[in-house]
Design a protein around this motif. Structure first.
Motif, PDB file in Angstrom:
ATOM      1  N   LEU A   1       9.420  -3.827   8.601  1.00 52.38           N
ATOM      2  CA  LEU A   1       7.839  -3.868   9.122  1.00 52.38           C
ATOM      3  C   LEU A   1       7.893  -2.952  10.368  1.00 52.38           C
ATOM      4  O   LEU A   1       6.778  -2.541  10.614  1.00 52.38           O
ATOM      5  N   GLN A   2       9.015  -3.073  11.288  1.00 47.69           N
ATOM      6  CA  GLN A   2       8.926  -2.360  12.427  1.00 47.69           C
ATOM      7  C   GLN A   2       8.617  -1.101  12.408  1.00 47.69           C
ATOM      8  O   GLN A   2       8.010  -0.328  13.142  1.00 47.69           O
ATOM      9  N   HIS A   3       8.991  -0.238  11.284  1.00 44.10           N
ATOM     10  CA  HIS A   3       9.087   1.098  11.184  1.00 44.10           C
ATOM     11  C   HIS A   3       7.917   1.573   9.955  1.00 44.10           C
ATOM     12  O   HIS A   3       7.816   2.689   9.153  1.00 44.10           O
ATOM     13  N   TYR A   4       7.198   0.385   9.462  1.00 42.40           N
ATOM     14  CA  TYR A   4       6.300   0.607   8.252  1.00 42.40           C
ATOM     15  C   TYR A   4       5.247   1.399   8.605  1.00 42.40           C
ATOM     16  O   TYR A   4       4.594   1.118   9.618  1.00 42.40           O
TER      17      TYR A   4
ATOM     18  N   GLY B   1       8.761   5.476   9.404  1.00 41.78           N
ATOM     19  CA  GLY B   1       8.800   6.599  10.349  1.00 41.78           C
ATOM     20  C   GLY B   1       8.359   6.093  11.541  1.00 41.78           C
ATOM     21  O   GLY B   1       8.624   4.888  12.183  1.00 41.78           O
ATOM     22  N   VAL B   2       7.742   6.955  12.512  1.00 44.36           N
ATOM     23  CA  VAL B   2       7.303   6.583  14.121  1.00 44.36           C
ATOM     24  C   VAL B   2       6.308   5.664  14.025  1.00 44.36           C
ATOM     25  O   VAL B   2       5.088   5.963  13.236  1.00 44.36           O
ATOM     26  N   THR B   3       6.483   4.521  14.606  1.00 42.77           N
ATOM     27  CA  THR B   3       5.202   3.600  14.838  1.00 42.77           C
ATOM     28  C   THR B   3       5.188   3.326  16.356  1.00 42.77           C
ATOM     29  O   THR B   3       5.997   3.814  17.146  1.00 42.77           O
ATOM     30  N   LYS B   4       4.323   2.335  16.801  1.00 40.05           N
ATOM     31  CA  LYS B   4       4.129   2.051  18.181  1.00 40.05           C
ATOM     32  C   LYS B   4       5.434   1.139  18.604  1.00 40.05           C
ATOM     33  O   LYS B   4       5.341   1.060  19.939  1.00 40.05           O
ATOM     34  N   PHE B   5       6.080   0.917  17.745  1.00 37.77           N
ATOM     35  CA  PHE B   5       7.207   0.140  18.084  1.00 37.77           C
ATOM     36  C   PHE B   5       8.722   0.732  18.042  1.00 37.77           C
ATOM     37  O   PHE B   5       9.683   0.099  18.144  1.00 37.77           O
TER      38      PHE B   5
ATOM     39  N   GLN C   1      17.282   4.620  11.604  1.00 32.10           N
ATOM     40  CA  GLN C   1      17.003   3.655  10.638  1.00 32.10           C
ATOM     41  C   GLN C   1      15.883   3.669   9.693  1.00 32.10           C
ATOM     42  O   GLN C   1      16.078   3.351   8.508  1.00 32.10           O
ATOM     43  N   ALA C   2      14.844   4.154  10.004  1.00 31.72           N
ATOM     44  CA  ALA C   2      13.750   4.552   9.207  1.00 31.72           C
ATOM     45  C   ALA C   2      14.109   5.249   8.370  1.00 31.72           C
ATOM     46  O   ALA C   2      13.502   5.234   7.078  1.00 31.72           O
TER      47      ALA C   2
END
Length: 303
Positions: free
Chosen positions: A230-233, A50-54, A35-36
């Protein structure tokens, strides 16, 4: 992907109860990276995904809980106020010591609390009280969660209702009320402690009025529908709207300023997911085309 997932677990100190849960989280992680990737291809601004804490959370788990549609309690329309037409090209209330630290609406080891509405409203009141008092004032989200209207809770809430609660009851300083726990408790207000109240709240109908208000008066609370982005921001300026997933709801945040980066106008937006997200807890959103309906639910306190 396995290597990236292991790096993710180390970076964000993630652990799971058993191999079955770890396998499920890995599956979600892979889906989120795809999705990112798609979001990056669609992005017409400078935002990076990309990769975030979520990255191990599904879209349903990640709902942030601001109820943006109108409710009976209304704020006053700003149209009756005199706002300046000539305003600075750059405004950042952080530089004027009128914005408190980035906070975190989640608490480790506790169930998720969709209390973004409380953090956006309290952040707004903090800034406007600080502008008036000429001293940085930090107020209590937990008090608003405990003592406010029951329609606002860890499932979600209406910023307008929260502003009305602050106008009626006021808020204690953060250190004068029990700490934030990401869950609602019985109200524990101390009548012997001073509270900070607001006179009312006002709504701002579009981005032009928002910019004028931010320049003259201070930060503005907003609700946006780009939660999946925002989840992947990871950073940059979000310019593309949320086109793929409208089910995760709205997210409330706080505009603390605006600027331009290489001719790209943007809002400076304070989030409530901690400093280890985005740009040290902040996100920049393109200014001028109502990205994520950013101009549809803008409001502020008046002190």
């Amino acid at each position: 992907m396995v290597s990236m997932f292991c790096d993710f677990m180390r970076t964000y100190n993630k652990s799971y109860k058993d191999q079955e849960e770890e396998d499920q989280r890995f599956k979600i992680f892979v889906e989120n990276l795809e999705q990112a990737r798609q979001q990056q291809e669609m992005e017409i601004g400078s935002a990076r995904y990309g990769v975030t804490k979520f990255s191990d959370l599904s879209a349903e788990e990640f709902q942030q809980g601001s109820r943006a549609p109108s409710v009976p309690l209304q704020c006053e329309d700003i149209s009756g106020y005199n706002l300046p037409n000539h305003i600075p090209k750059f405004v950042d209330w952080r530089k004027m010591n009128c914005v408190t630290r980035v906070k975190n609406q989640q608490v480790a080891g506790r169930p998720d609390c969709n209390s973004c509405w409380a953090f956006a409203v309290v952040g707004n009141v903090e800034s406007h009280v600080s502008i008036r008092e000429k001293e940085l004032i930090t107020l209590s989200e937990q008090e608003l969660l405990d003592c406010g209207n029951k329609t606002n809770n860890c499932i979600g809430g209406y910023p307008k209702v929260a502003f009305q609660d602050v106008a009626r009851r006021g808020l204690h300083r953060e250190d004068a009320y029990p700490p934030y726990t990401a869950e609602r408790h019985k109200c524990r207000r101390n009548k012997n402690k001073p509270v900070y109240k607001i006179k009312k709240c006002v709504t701002l109908p579009n981005e032009t009025k928002m910019q004028q208000f931010v320049a003259k008066a201070g930060p503005v609370a907003i609700a946006v529908d780009i939660v999946n982005r925002l989840q992947h921001y990871k950073g940059g300026i979000i310019r593309t709207d949320n086109q793929t997933n409208k089910t995760v709801g709205y997210h409330a945040m706080l505009i603390v300023g605006y600027g331009t980066d290489e001719y790209i106008p943007y809002w400076i937006v304070k989030n409530s997911w901690g400093e280890d997200w985005g740009e040290m807890g902040y996100v920049r959103i393109y200014r001028g085309t109502n990205v994520g309906e950013i101009g549809d639910y803008a409001m502020s306190s008046m002190v």
